[in-house]
Design a protein around this motif. Structure first.
Motif, short mmCIF file in Angstrom:
data_model
loop_
_atom_site.label_atom_id
_atom_site.label_comp_id
_atom_site.label_asym_id
_atom_site.label_seq_id
_atom_site.Cartn_x
_atom_site.Cartn_y
_atom_site.Cartn_z
N TYR A 56 3.29 0.72 -6.16
CA TYR A 56 2.85 -0.56 -5.65
C TYR A 56 2.56 -0.50 -4.15
O TYR A 56 1.93 -1.41 -3.61
CB TYR A 56 3.88 -1.65 -5.94
N ALA A 57 3.00 0.55 -3.47
CA ALA A 57 2.73 0.71 -2.04
C ALA A 57 1.36 1.35 -1.80
O ALA A 57 0.92 1.45 -0.66
CB ALA A 57 3.82 1.54 -1.38
N ALA A 58 0.69 1.79 -2.85
CA ALA A 58 -0.66 2.36 -2.76
C ALA A 58 -1.56 1.64 -3.76
O ALA A 58 -1.96 2.20 -4.78
CB ALA A 58 -0.63 3.86 -3.03
N ARG A 74 -5.01 -5.19 4.93
CA ARG A 74 -3.82 -4.40 4.62
C ARG A 74 -4.09 -2.93 4.91
O ARG A 74 -5.10 -2.38 4.47
CB ARG A 74 -3.44 -4.59 3.15
N SER A 76 -2.20 0.81 4.43
CA SER A 76 -1.10 1.48 3.74
C SER A 76 -1.10 2.95 4.12
O SER A 76 -2.15 3.60 4.15
CB SER A 76 -1.28 1.39 2.22
N ASN A 78 1.04 6.45 3.01
CA ASN A 78 1.98 6.96 2.01
C ASN A 78 2.15 8.46 2.19
O ASN A 78 1.20 9.16 2.54
CB ASN A 78 1.47 6.70 0.59
N SER A 96 -4.90 4.06 3.48
CA SER A 96 -5.91 3.15 2.95
C SER A 96 -6.00 1.89 3.79
O SER A 96 -5.05 1.50 4.47
CB SER A 96 -5.60 2.79 1.49
N TYR A 97 -7.17 1.29 3.72
CA TYR A 97 -7.44 0.02 4.40
C TYR A 97 -8.22 -0.85 3.43
O TYR A 97 -9.14 -0.38 2.77
CB TYR A 97 -8.25 0.24 5.67
#
Length: 163
Positions: A56-58, A74, A76, A78, A96-97
């Motif tokens: 869920y964090a990616a 957002r 992220s 990882n 990621s954006y």
């Protein structure tokens, strides 16, 4: 050995020509059904994708329709290091954006991912671009339709390189 390879290549070439000839003579609806069926099996033919334990964090890696599900942009980052006792057995990094453009009912996302397996034996780099459209069903229900494009670069050191 050379003769077997030539025969295999010739058989393969004949099968490809036969398949192309069959495609050209198909009716459009049957061709569409065939293309859809074949495209649904492409994920089976691919190698294993790197997965984070806290998926869920990616969100972009999980599903491109998650792009723009938050009202604010957002970012992220990882990192996964699986089996660290074996010396870089599996390491995966991702950034990621994603952002929602509410006046246009659309969202965009970009993800860069690097996977290193077996201390450099297999490496892959992925660049994912996602576009989503928010479809309002009623006052309480939204549906996100998304498309993604992925550029994959893979590097593999063959087993013969070790001996």
């Amino acid at each position: 050995v050379l003769y077997i390879k030539i025969v295999q290549y010739t058989v393969y070439k004949v099968l490809v020509y036969f398949f192309i000839a069959q495609l050209l003579t198909m009716k459009p609806f049957r061709l569409l059904v065939l293309m859809f069926t074949l495209s649904s099996f492409t994920s089976i033919l691919c190698a294993q994708d790197p997965i984070f334990s806290q998926f869920y964090a990616a969100p972009l890696q999980l599903n491109p329709a998650f792009a723009g599900t938050t009202l604010a942009p957002r970012i992220s980052l990882n990192y996964r290091n699986q089996w660290p006792a074996f010396g870089n057995a599996y390491t995966t990094t991702a950034a990621s954006y994603e952002q929602l453009f509410e006046p246009l009912n659309s969202s965009v996302g970009l993800m860069l991912q690097s996977d290193n397996a077996g201390d450099g034996i297999y490496k892959s780099t992925n660049v994912l671009a996602a576009f989503g459209y928010r479809l309002k069903m009623n006052d309480n229900f939204l549906s996100n339709l998304a498309w993604k494009a992925v550029l994959i670069r893979q590097f593999w050191i063959g087993i013969n390189s070790f001996f």
